[in-house]
Motif scaffolding. Structure first.
Motif, mmCIF file in Angstrom:
data_model
loop_
_atom_site.group_PDB
_atom_site.id
_atom_site.type_symbol
_atom_site.label_atom_id
_atom_site.label_comp_id
_atom_site.label_asym_id
_atom_site.label_seq_id
_atom_site.Cartn_x
_atom_site.Cartn_y
_atom_site.Cartn_z
ATOM 1 N N ASP A 88 -2.981 -0.835 5.414
ATOM 2 C CA ASP A 88 -3.662 -1.903 4.662
ATOM 3 C C ASP A 88 -3.026 -3.290 4.794
ATOM 4 N N ARG A 137 3.739 -1.267 -7.415
ATOM 5 C CA ARG A 137 2.969 -0.160 -6.856
ATOM 6 C C ARG A 137 3.513 0.186 -5.471
ATOM 7 N N GLY A 178 -6.389 8.320 -6.758
ATOM 8 C CA GLY A 178 -7.102 7.487 -5.795
ATOM 9 C C GLY A 178 -8.595 7.745 -5.816
ATOM 10 N N ALA A 179 -9.314 6.803 -5.206
ATOM 11 C CA ALA A 179 -10.771 6.883 -5.152
ATOM 12 C C ALA A 179 -11.228 8.235 -4.574
ATOM 13 N N ARG A 180 -10.503 8.710 -3.564
ATOM 14 C CA ARG A 180 -10.919 9.947 -2.887
ATOM 15 C C ARG A 180 -10.696 11.189 -3.741
ATOM 16 N N LYS A 204 0.005 9.343 0.925
ATOM 17 C CA LYS A 204 -1.141 8.493 1.263
ATOM 18 C C LYS A 204 -2.328 9.334 1.719
ATOM 19 N N LYS A 257 -8.760 5.593 -10.443
ATOM 20 C CA LYS A 257 -9.550 4.681 -9.615
ATOM 21 C C LYS A 257 -10.972 5.197 -9.448
ATOM 22 N N GLU A 287 -2.258 -5.469 -3.627
ATOM 23 C CA GLU A 287 -1.333 -5.131 -2.540
ATOM 24 C C GLU A 287 -0.663 -6.387 -1.995
ATOM 25 N N CYS A 303 0.863 -1.183 0.000
ATOM 26 C CA CYS A 303 0.000 0.000 0.000
ATOM 27 C C CYS A 303 0.896 1.227 0.000
ATOM 28 N N ARG A 336 -12.246 -0.544 -8.130
ATOM 29 C CA ARG A 336 -11.673 -0.866 -6.819
ATOM 30 C C ARG A 336 -12.740 -0.995 -5.737
ATOM 31 N N HIS A 365 -8.319 -3.380 -2.427
ATOM 32 C CA HIS A 365 -9.247 -2.394 -1.867
ATOM 33 C C HIS A 365 -10.686 -2.814 -2.122
ATOM 34 N N GLN A 383 -1.223 7.317 -10.183
ATOM 35 C CA GLN A 383 -2.486 6.741 -9.729
ATOM 36 C C GLN A 383 -3.320 7.876 -9.152
ATOM 37 N N GLU A 437 0.547 7.060 -6.190
ATOM 38 C CA GLU A 437 -0.587 7.997 -6.170
ATOM 39 C C GLU A 437 -0.126 9.442 -6.118
HETATM 40 C C1 PEP Z 1 -4.286 2.627 -2.591
HETATM 41 O O1 PEP Z 1 -4.165 2.188 -3.744
HETATM 42 O O2 PEP Z 1 -3.517 2.335 -1.650
HETATM 43 C C2 PEP Z 1 -5.475 3.459 -2.288
HETATM 44 C C3 PEP Z 1 -5.473 4.375 -1.322
HETATM 45 O O3 PEP Z 1 -6.500 3.133 -3.072
HETATM 46 P P1 PEP Z 1 -7.990 3.756 -3.196
HETATM 47 O O4 PEP Z 1 -7.803 5.129 -3.691
HETATM 48 O O5 PEP Z 1 -8.628 2.822 -4.190
HETATM 49 O O6 PEP Z 1 -8.630 3.662 -1.839
#
Ligand code: PEP
Ligand code: MN
Length: 337
Positions: A309, A126, A184-186, A131, A207, A298, A102, A237, A272, A182, A164
């Motif tokens: 994670d 990755r 991220g989802a957020r 983070k 994502k 991961e 992660c 994801r 995830h 990357q 990310e």
């Molecule tokens: C990640 O890939 O560690 C991560 C934070 O992913 P996600 O944005 O999908 O939660």
């Protein structure tokens, strides 16, 4: 609009049409195919009308693009697109496996994990340096130091690296050290970030947001493509549902929808997507079976001590077992591992 050229139309005829489109202030897209060349024109369609391209001798027909996401739609680009990530061609016949922790925690942790996943057959590494954690008190990543470790380990192992990017200010640094971004989802709907990545020169793995529909994801991809970067990989994801037995609900039907609606490659993140180590391999096999172009997984040299994670991270021997178990599913889907 989509301008389909007649079979046999030459490159210089295509270029003439592309420059006319540009001259009207529209964004031209050139998509040579194996049978026909297709040209896209993005922007105010009334301006295109003034060019009367329907009656141009090289043009077979002019069609409207019905989808709101245009550059990433399959209407615009009927053939699958392929995104180059290091030596991997994502979206080609070769199924891509990208694995790693992660977060980048130290050189020793990343190096041991990278060697283990590479020796088991992974194609990419990755590891997060920035983070985006739900709690401000959780490990936030090593930042630039993490990027440097990632680059070094990537060079030592020969694996391309993805990490990310969480804000516009970090785009240049991430581009300097990594082979792909990357999102991220957020951050899937951080439109300023998406636009900045559209002007960057490296591929973007986008994502799915936890509450985003398939169309929302495609509109976010359009933000990147409309700025000029069409090297985009969509990542399913998992999304938030009422289910509490898993961290998220991995929506594999989204893979089918993405494939139908868009030409972009699709990768699945079963880590995830489930949050539970023992569910990762079966969901990875299901991802291969349903037509995904790869997985993002991961793995950690010692998940029990992972700073983030750990519960969903595979032990090295579990990652090797996943690679062996994946092979028949990848082959059944007509691809190679
Ligand atoms: C990640 O890939 O560690 C991560 C934070 O992913 P996600 O944005 O999908 O939660
Ligand atoms: Mn993670």
């Amino acid at each position: 609009m989509i301008i389909v050229l007649k079979p046999g139309a030459t490159k210089s005829e295509a270029e003439e049409i592309l420059s006319k489109i540009e001259g009207q202030g529209l964004k031209p897209l050139y998509m040579p195919g194996s049978e026909r060349t297709v040209i896209g024109a993005l922007g105010d369609e009334r301006k295109l009308g003034q060019l009367h391209l329907e009656s141009h001798p090289s043009v077979e027909r002019v069609d409207p693009i019905l989808a709101a996401y245009k550059a990433v739609s399959r209407e615009m680009h009927p053939e699958d697109s392929i995104v180059q990530f290091g030596h991997s061609r994502i979206g080609s016949k070769a199924f891509a496996v990208i694995a790693g922790p992660c977060a980048v925690e130290s050189y020793e942790q990343l190096s041991a994990t990278a060697i283990a996943v590479r020796d088991a057959g992974a194609h990419g590494l990755r590891g997060g340096a920035f983070k985006p954690r739900t709690s401000p008190y959780s490990f936030q990543g090593l930042g630039i130091e993490g990027l440097k470790i990632l680059q070094r380990v990537g060079q030592e192992t020969g694996l391309p690296v993805i990490t990310e990017v969480v804000e516009v200010a970090d785009v240049d640094a991430v581009e300097t050290y990594a082979d792909a971004f990357q999102v991220g989802a957020r951050n899937m709907q951080n439109f300023r970030l998406l636009q900045a990545l559209g002007q960057a020169g490296k591929p973007v793995f986008l994502k799915r947001g936890m509450a985003a529909t398939v169309k929302d994801v495609l509109m976010s991809a359009e933000y990147i493509a409309s700025e000029g970067n069409s090297n985009i990989v969509l990542v399913e994801r998992g999304i938030r549902t009422f289910e509490t037995g898993t961290r998220n609900t991995l929506d594999l039907s989204a893979v089918c929808q993405f494939k139908k609606l868009s030409h972009l490659p699709v990768v699945v993140d079963p880590s995830h997507g489930t949050g539970v180590r023992e569910y990762v391999a079966p969901m990875a096999y299901a991802a291969a079976a349903c037509g995904a172009d790869g997985i993002l997984v991961e793995a950690h040299e010692n998940p029990a001590e992972a700073l983030s994670d750990g519960a969903q991270s595979l032990y090295p021997e579990q990652f090797s077992a996943l690679m062996n178990g994946l092979k028949p599913f990848v082959e059944a889907a007509g691809r190679v591992l």
